[in-house]
Design an enzyme around this catalytic site. Sequence first.
Site, PDB file in Angstrom:
ATOM      1  N   ARG A   1       2.069  -2.413  -5.524  1.00 40.53           N
ATOM      2  CA  ARG A   1       1.780  -2.887  -6.670  1.00 40.53           C
ATOM      3  C   ARG A   1       1.447  -2.063  -7.797  1.00 40.53           C
ATOM      4  NH1 ARG A   1      -3.082  -6.688  -6.262  1.00 40.53           N
ATOM      5  NH2 ARG A   1      -3.974  -4.817  -5.053  1.00 40.53           N
TER       6      ARG A   1
ATOM      7  N   ARG B   1     -12.186  -3.093  -1.298  1.00 39.08           N
ATOM      8  CA  ARG B   1     -12.485  -2.129  -0.573  1.00 39.08           C
ATOM      9  C   ARG B   1     -13.519  -2.451   0.259  1.00 39.08           C
ATOM     10  NH1 ARG B   1      -8.400  -0.374  -2.077  1.00 39.08           N
ATOM     11  NH2 ARG B   1      -7.767   1.566  -3.121  1.00 39.08           N
TER      12      ARG B   1
ATOM     13  N   LYS C   1      -4.031   0.444   7.149  1.00 35.39           N
ATOM     14  CA  LYS C   1      -2.856  -0.233   6.677  1.00 35.39           C
ATOM     15  C   LYS C   1      -1.652   0.216   7.460  1.00 35.39           C
ATOM     16  CE  LYS C   1      -1.835  -0.120   2.289  1.00 35.39           C
ATOM     17  NZ  LYS C   1      -1.561  -0.447   0.924  1.00 35.39           N
TER      18      LYS C   1
HETATM   19  P1  ATP Z   1      -4.886  -0.716  -1.717  1.00 35.46           P
HETATM   20  O1  ATP Z   1      -5.976  -1.520  -2.302  1.00 35.46           O
HETATM   21  O2  ATP Z   1      -5.293  -0.275  -0.412  1.00 35.46           O
HETATM   22  O3  ATP Z   1      -4.694   0.573  -2.732  1.00 35.46           O
HETATM   23  P2  ATP Z   1      -2.939  -1.979  -2.738  1.00 35.46           P
HETATM   24  O4  ATP Z   1      -2.560  -3.606  -2.250  1.00 35.46           O
HETATM   25  O5  ATP Z   1      -3.423  -1.951  -3.896  1.00 35.46           O
HETATM   26  O6  ATP Z   1      -3.709  -1.570  -1.653  1.00 35.46           O
HETATM   27  P3  ATP Z   1      -0.159  -1.471  -2.756  1.00 35.46           P
HETATM   28  O7  ATP Z   1       0.040  -1.287  -3.991  1.00 35.46           O
HETATM   29  O8  ATP Z   1       0.203  -2.848  -1.948  1.00 35.46           O
HETATM   30  O9  ATP Z   1      -1.655  -1.343  -2.465  1.00 35.46           O
HETATM   31  O10 ATP Z   1       0.724  -0.257  -1.771  1.00 35.46           O
HETATM   32  C1  ATP Z   1       0.707   0.981  -2.323  1.00 35.46           C
HETATM   33  C2  ATP Z   1      -0.434   1.749  -1.813  1.00 35.46           C
HETATM   34  O11 ATP Z   1      -0.253   1.843  -0.212  1.00 35.46           O
HETATM   35  C3  ATP Z   1      -0.280   3.444  -1.918  1.00 35.46           C
HETATM   36  O12 ATP Z   1      -0.924   3.376  -3.280  1.00 35.46           O
HETATM   37  C4  ATP Z   1      -0.673   4.128  -0.844  1.00 35.46           C
HETATM   38  O13 ATP Z   1      -2.124   4.338  -1.014  1.00 35.46           O
HETATM   39  C5  ATP Z   1      -0.555   3.099   0.182  1.00 35.46           C
HETATM   40  N1  ATP Z   1       0.636   3.434   0.916  1.00 35.46           N
HETATM   41  C6  ATP Z   1       1.861   3.974   0.708  1.00 35.46           C
HETATM   42  N2  ATP Z   1       2.665   4.037   1.785  1.00 35.46           N
HETATM   43  C7  ATP Z   1       2.072   3.708   2.720  1.00 35.46           C
HETATM   44  C8  ATP Z   1       2.394   3.675   4.263  1.00 35.46           C
HETATM   45  N3  ATP Z   1       3.613   3.789   4.541  1.00 35.46           N
HETATM   46  N4  ATP Z   1       1.366   3.190   5.110  1.00 35.46           N
HETATM   47  C9  ATP Z   1       0.415   2.622   4.676  1.00 35.46           C
HETATM   48  N5  ATP Z   1      -0.185   2.884   3.272  1.00 35.46           N
HETATM   49  C10 ATP Z   1       0.563   3.013   2.443  1.00 35.46           C
END
Ligand code: ATP
Length: 241
Positions: free
Chosen positions: A40, A239, A104
Amino acid sequence: VAVKVVDETGSTNADLLAALPTLATPALLVARTQTAGRGRAGRSWLSTPGKSLTFSLAWKFDAPLQALVGLPLAVGVALAETLDMFNVNVRLKWPNDVLYEGKKLAGILIESAAAARPDQSWAVIGIGINMALNEELIARIDRPVANIPWLADLDQDMLMATLLNRLAEAMEQFGQEGLAAFVTRWNNLHAYAGKSVTIIDHGKTLHEGIAVGVDAIGRFLLDGAAGRIAIMAGDVSLRPS
Ligand code: ATP
């Protein structure tokens, strides 16, 4: 569903979004490797060639764009229920993450687009699942990453085929009933029910409180100092605190 598998691409979501005007039926694009996987708000999704399942499903709904707001929750439920069939017991983190033991394991990125008719819309549903990443890649990710070594031995094609069936079923159901069919299922899979959480926006704390779950339109319910509030997904992140 038209299915295509490629060895490598930048982002399966980007490819399907670009292809939408030419699609007559739902389409699935699976990539063995993504070199520019998206999260995102411009964040990245990282993967190891052959050690990640990354794909996107383009689905057309007989509903206007705004009806798709709760779709990430429905997709999360379908993904979690499918992983459970393979003995991977996951929980859901609002709005769009799949956690294994609090870390995750999979991410969901839905990008929607207007269709030719205003009463229809497209959703491109991107999913990335860690099947056993290499340590060097895990070290590059700034958040806790779940990596289950035995997933390396799982038949990825079997998982993909099962996921496609379950997702198609869930999308049919979402098209007919909307989020209503998924709210209780989502809340039963909620990773943080009753726990202290913080809602942040680009590193800044917006709200703190006890996580309740999601409401009928997919907002996150939080019991804070000023009572219960309902938060829209937008760009915020959750978080544990
Ligand atoms: P969060 O709140 O944990 O940051 P988000 O929903 O805001 O999650 P997304 O934008 O959905 O995050 O996903 C991108 C983020 O996921 C990246 O910024 C990184 O922190 C994390 N990420 C990237 N690749 C992976 C992976 N292979 N496995 C787990 N996490 C990952």
